[in-house]
Enzyme design. Sequence first.
Site, mmCIF file in Angstrom:
data_model
loop_
_atom_site.group_PDB
_atom_site.id
_atom_site.type_symbol
_atom_site.label_atom_id
_atom_site.label_comp_id
_atom_site.label_asym_id
_atom_site.label_seq_id
_atom_site.Cartn_x
_atom_site.Cartn_y
_atom_site.Cartn_z
ATOM 1 N N ARG A 34 24.682 46.126 77.720
ATOM 2 C CA ARG A 34 23.466 46.525 78.433
ATOM 3 C C ARG A 34 22.636 47.520 77.625
ATOM 4 O O ARG A 34 21.402 47.488 77.682
ATOM 5 C CB ARG A 34 23.828 47.112 79.793
ATOM 6 N N LYS A 195 33.722 30.982 96.422
ATOM 7 C CA LYS A 195 33.330 30.601 97.780
ATOM 8 C C LYS A 195 32.001 29.878 97.847
ATOM 9 O O LYS A 195 31.047 30.254 97.170
ATOM 10 C CB LYS A 195 33.227 31.858 98.640
ATOM 11 N N GLY A 351 28.212 37.219 86.762
ATOM 12 C CA GLY A 351 29.234 37.948 86.011
ATOM 13 C C GLY A 351 30.347 37.083 85.464
ATOM 14 O O GLY A 351 30.714 37.188 84.295
ATOM 15 N N GLY A 374 23.458 40.018 90.618
ATOM 16 C CA GLY A 374 22.809 39.919 91.929
ATOM 17 C C GLY A 374 21.337 39.555 91.822
ATOM 18 O O GLY A 374 20.818 38.754 92.608
HETATM 19 P P1 AMP Z 1 32.285 34.022 92.347
HETATM 20 O O1 AMP Z 1 32.235 35.512 92.252
HETATM 21 O O2 AMP Z 1 32.097 33.490 93.732
HETATM 22 O O3 AMP Z 1 31.420 33.340 91.327
HETATM 23 O O4 AMP Z 1 33.810 33.633 92.016
HETATM 24 C C1 AMP Z 1 34.374 33.816 90.759
HETATM 25 C C2 AMP Z 1 35.874 33.773 90.909
HETATM 26 O O5 AMP Z 1 36.247 32.549 91.479
HETATM 27 C C3 AMP Z 1 36.606 33.863 89.594
HETATM 28 O O6 AMP Z 1 37.283 35.088 89.544
HETATM 29 C C4 AMP Z 1 37.564 32.679 89.622
HETATM 30 O O7 AMP Z 1 38.859 33.020 89.233
HETATM 31 C C5 AMP Z 1 37.561 32.274 91.081
HETATM 32 N N1 AMP Z 1 37.892 30.861 91.274
HETATM 33 C C6 AMP Z 1 37.385 29.799 90.652
HETATM 34 N N2 AMP Z 1 37.998 28.660 91.047
HETATM 35 C C7 AMP Z 1 38.930 29.009 91.943
HETATM 36 C C8 AMP Z 1 39.911 28.277 92.692
HETATM 37 N N3 AMP Z 1 40.021 26.967 92.572
HETATM 38 N N4 AMP Z 1 40.706 28.968 93.512
HETATM 39 C C9 AMP Z 1 40.588 30.300 93.625
HETATM 40 N N5 AMP Z 1 39.689 31.051 92.949
HETATM 41 C C10 AMP Z 1 38.868 30.415 92.105
#
Ligand code: AMP
Length: 392
Positions: A34, A195, A351, A374
């Site tokens: 950054r 999610k 991130g 964000g």
């Molecule tokens: P997000 O912050 O929603 O973009 O989620 C990122 C996180 O999702 C990362 O730390 C990944 O390890 C996790 N992730 C990706 N695929 C899976 C999965 N199949 N099951 C559980 N966690 C996951």
Amino acid sequence: MTPIKDISFLNKKALIRVDFNVPFDGDTISDNSRILAAIPTINYVLENGGSCIVMSHLGRPKNREKKLSLARIKRELESLLGLVVIFVEDCVGPEVKKASQRLMPGQVLLLENLRFYKEEVAGDENFAEELSSLADIYINDAYGTTHRAHASTSTIARYFAEKSAGLLLEKEILSLKKVLESPEKPVTAIVGGAKVSSKISIIANMLKVIDNLVIGGGMAYTFILNSGGKVGDSICEPENLGDCQEILNLAKKNNVKIFLPIDVVVSKSFSNSDKQKEVDIQNIPDGWQGLDIGAKTRKSFSDVVKQSKTILWNGPMGVFEMSSFQNGTRAVAEAVAEATKKGSFSLVGGGDSVAAVKKFNLKDKMSFISTGGGAMLESLEGKVLPGIKALQ
Ligand code: AMP
């Protein structure tokens, strides 16, 4: 918005909002990206005969916490700029005023953590006006905080006749425009991460401009459940089945092709070393959880990515932090890099996708890597960010 190149900095003081919110490992800055990203704008002002007053937040201080003092950034900033930086232990008040009045062209003044004042986050007008009295020109180069209506990112702009986006923010805005407003087709959005609930509004907005939607990571399982598949113990949000269906309906209406995983690497537990196997994603046995996309899916996702002219990527394809489940994310990263090499435009944000691209040493193979987590998500949702609106 006035482009920075149209502003004369000769003998002028520029107040630059940067994002120096960097991580520390003990006393050492563990990732200086950054700070590095803010250097071109600071140098631009200096090279054009001006002086810089640089301001930022660091962390979320409750009071004047020494460990969150911008004094900890001074040495790194000096080393990257190759000059001595003046530091004042405040960001407003008589000492700061004096230091800014003494500032000569070619010099850089670093202010103390803006969030040592609660007025910063509150977007307080008096605080913003006091900051504004330090300089002639306002530059915002902190994309990572443009989704916040804080004093130094939004309120302050109204007190300046001359204001602009810094070189980094300008690039972020242009990259997003390239994807959202005038993309070369076919356009593919790759979304992943844990999610689906956190990405629904982004997907809905993206469906207006994209041709292909690639869905991987944890969020895919809610789609699989929605289509009648068995997801075993995989991460899933049954309460969002309706949203998944809405996305599918909207995609159909907009002629967007959806790519979901076909096969998946499953494990007995959320661990790098438990029993693993590859199975059909529609039939994940109970007691097993999907943690990465399988070989057929890697091929299917890579093929569509390689045929795309514009690519937006947000979210990993699996738990890439663990070596057993990184292959899917790596395959997608490599496909994006290959498409980019052939002239496609690729924008990577969020991130975890950025961390993945760095991990696979493919950072320099993407067209643009966004510095705002964000802020980028809100831009993709179609929101007008207060920090950008304030410059217009
Ligand atoms: P997000 O912050 O929603 O973009 O989620 C990122 C996180 O999702 C990362 O730390 C990944 O390890 C996790 N992730 C990706 N695929 C899976 C999965 N199949 N099951 C559980 N966690 C996951």
